[in-house]
Design an enzyme around this catalytic site. Structure first.
Site, PDB file in Angstrom:
ATOM      1  N   ASP A 130     -14.421  -5.648  -4.426  1.00  0.00           N
ATOM      2  CA  ASP A 130     -14.559  -5.678  -2.966  1.00  0.00           C
ATOM      3  C   ASP A 130     -15.961  -6.198  -2.661  1.00  0.00           C
ATOM      4  O   ASP A 130     -16.954  -5.574  -3.047  1.00  0.00           O
ATOM      5  CB  ASP A 130     -14.398  -4.271  -2.377  1.00  0.00           C
ATOM      6  CG  ASP A 130     -12.986  -3.747  -2.506  1.00  0.00           C
ATOM      7  OD1 ASP A 130     -12.061  -4.554  -2.775  1.00  0.00           O
ATOM      8  OD2 ASP A 130     -12.778  -2.528  -2.359  1.00  0.00           O
TER       9      ASP A 130
ATOM     10  N   ASP B 269       0.861  -1.184   0.000  1.00  0.00           N
ATOM     11  CA  ASP B 269       0.000   0.000   0.000  1.00  0.00           C
ATOM     12  C   ASP B 269       0.896   1.231   0.000  1.00  0.00           C
ATOM     13  O   ASP B 269       1.763   1.370   0.864  1.00  0.00           O
ATOM     14  CB  ASP B 269      -0.883   0.020   1.254  1.00  0.00           C
ATOM     15  CG  ASP B 269      -1.958  -1.066   1.206  1.00  0.00           C
ATOM     16  OD1 ASP B 269      -2.102  -1.698   0.135  1.00  0.00           O
ATOM     17  OD2 ASP B 269      -2.624  -1.275   2.221  1.00  0.00           O
TER      18      ASP B 269
END
Lengths: 215, 260
Positions: B130, B11
């Site tokens: 997601d 990330d």
């Protein structure tokens, strides 16, 4: 000795050029026939679609020169689509003939419901002749990174350099004379891939040029 | 045999890795390029950079990170986060990414999937989904999953399995499937979700969200039928190296690539 990298406007050349740079191999891009005159070995990295690739090569007037280069047994490494276009045709784009430097055609993996297509990820290439310099320093069954839905089926099995299994057994590389071509991506295959590129340049191309230079 | 892929995810925000990478013993644990090189050397099969801020300024920083990584790492690299247009995709691919991930943009403008696939090839287009379990009034899981966007903040009307099939039709080359129920719990991947999507599509599925130990990875690759596992914290916090994971998977009969 200078290694040319064919630039047909679509392939991801950066990885191959980065790999050559890391290996300390002098290289330059080749986008036109006259630029072939200043290089001693050729690497042809290809991504995308068969038809697009051939059309770009036609526009750049590179079809016949590349075919002649391979047929003259000058040092050549084709990668992925740069391997497939050496053949006569592809099921991906039946209307567009390939370079026809080699007899055979490119076919699609047979969709029997069990295979995920594209064949994407790391798989084993089993060299036909493990003493060939292309495979020097590599494990007996090296893993390489693949991403493709089609694969070449050479008419002459003597040109096959390695086999790989994915639903069927296919020629994941060809190897003869000063010619090599791979369906996998050595420039994406970490140390094994870098070793193969280095082997091609230093153990296949360089010795071939030395022999050619002798009176 | 095609091996199961182990994919660390970094990330990144403002050009820095957000989560720590203590175990890698880096001079600068926040440098994404240095982390990428370390994973490359460990034998990670691919790498994902996720731009978690995803502003346009940040994208320029990300392009630079990708370019510097590609100079040193010879492995497939996926970049996701904030990619909204085909031009955004092109910018990342030219910088040296091999694949681009789209999530919210694909839901808002599904044509981006087909346009990207046409322009760069299906293999370049990863659609990130997601998904969260739908529950009835009593809180019981009803066997379906809902797609969320904007980093899991916004619910959509899409069913995750149907959406996976639609993006496959539209030209996605791969699905990165994150379970919002499992993400961050370290309690294991959502096996049912992965199996449902894997059986519904013919493109590879990367399982994400919930890895807490090595058995979780075995479970999702074997029972969940995933083709690859993505993990962040399990690697970053040094609990396991990529080599540990592969050794364990191999012991459990799963095909993996080990370094010679």
């Amino acid at each position: 000795m200078i290694t040319g990298v064919i630039d047909y406007g679509a392939g991801n050349l950066h990885s191959v050029c980065n790999a050559l740079k890391l290996l300390g191999i002098e290289n330059r891009l080749v986008a036109a026939p006259e630029e072939l005159e200043s290089v001693d070995a050729l690497i042809f990295p290809g991504v995308g679609a068969f038809g697009d690739c051939v059309h770009h090569l036609e526009q750049q007037q590179l079809v016949a020169p590349i075919r002649s280069w391979v047929q003259a047994n000058r040092p050549f490494l084709g990668i992925c689509l740069g391997y497939q276009v050496l053949f006569e045709s592809s099921e991906e784009c039946p209307a567009t003939p390939g370079l026809a430097a080699l007899a055979g055609k490119v076919v699609r993996f047979v969709d029997d419901g069990s295979l995920k297509i594209p064949h994407m990820g790391w798989n084993v290439a089993r060299p036909v002749n493990s003493t060939d310099p292309l495979w020097d320093g590599l494990p007996e069954e090296p893993h390489f990174y693949f991403v493709h839905s089609y694969y070449p089926r050479p008419d002459d099995s003597a040109v096959v350099g390695s086999w790989t299994d994915y639903g069927t057994r296919f020629a994941s590389a060809i190897r003869f004379g000063n010619i090599a071509a791979t369906q996998f991506h050595p420039e994406k295959s970490q140390s094994a891939g870098l070793q193969l590129v280095e082997n091609f340049v230093k153990k296949i191309a360089a010795p071939a040029l030395e022999i050619a230079a002798k009176p | 045999m095609l091996t199961k892929r182990i994919i660390p995810c970094l990330d990144v925000t403002d050009g820095r890795v957000v989560k720590g990478t203590k175990f890698l013993d880096l001079r600068d644990a926040g440098d994404p390029v240095e982390s990428a090189v370390a994973y490359n050397n460990q034998g990670a099969d691919e790498l994902v950079f996720l731009d978690i801020t995803a502003s346009s300024d940040n994208r320029k920083t990300m392009v630079d990170v990708v370019r510097r990584t590609a100079e040193q790492c010879f492995m497939p690299l996926t970049v996701g986060g904030g990619i909204r247009t085909v031009d955004d995709m092109r910018e990342m691919l030219l910088a040296g990414a091999d694949k681009v991930g789209v999530n919210t943009a694909a839901v808002n403008h599904p044509d981006i999937v087909s346009e990207g696939a046409t322009a760069f090839g299906r293999q370049c287009i990863v659609v990130a989904i997601d998904a969260k379990r739908n529950r009835d009034a009593d809180g019981n899981f009803d066997g379906t999953w809902r797609v969320f966007t904007h980093g899991g903040r916004n619910p959509t009307e899409l069913d995750a399995v149907e959406w996976a099939q639609e993006v496959e039709r539209r030209g996605a080359g791969e699905i990165l499937l994150t379970s919002m129920d499992s993400d961050g719990t370290k309690a294991g991947y959502d096996i049912e979700l992965n199996r449902a999507v894997s059986e519904a599509v013919r493109i590879p599925v990367i399982a994400s969200g919930g890895a807490g130990n090595l058995d979780h990875m075995v479970d999702v690759l074997r029972d969940g039928k995933a083709d690859a596992v993505l993990a962040a914290s399990i690697f970053h916090f040094g609990e396991y190296s990529v080599a540990d994971v592969k050794r364990y998977l191999a012991e459990h009969g799963l095909p993996v690539r080990t370094l010679a």
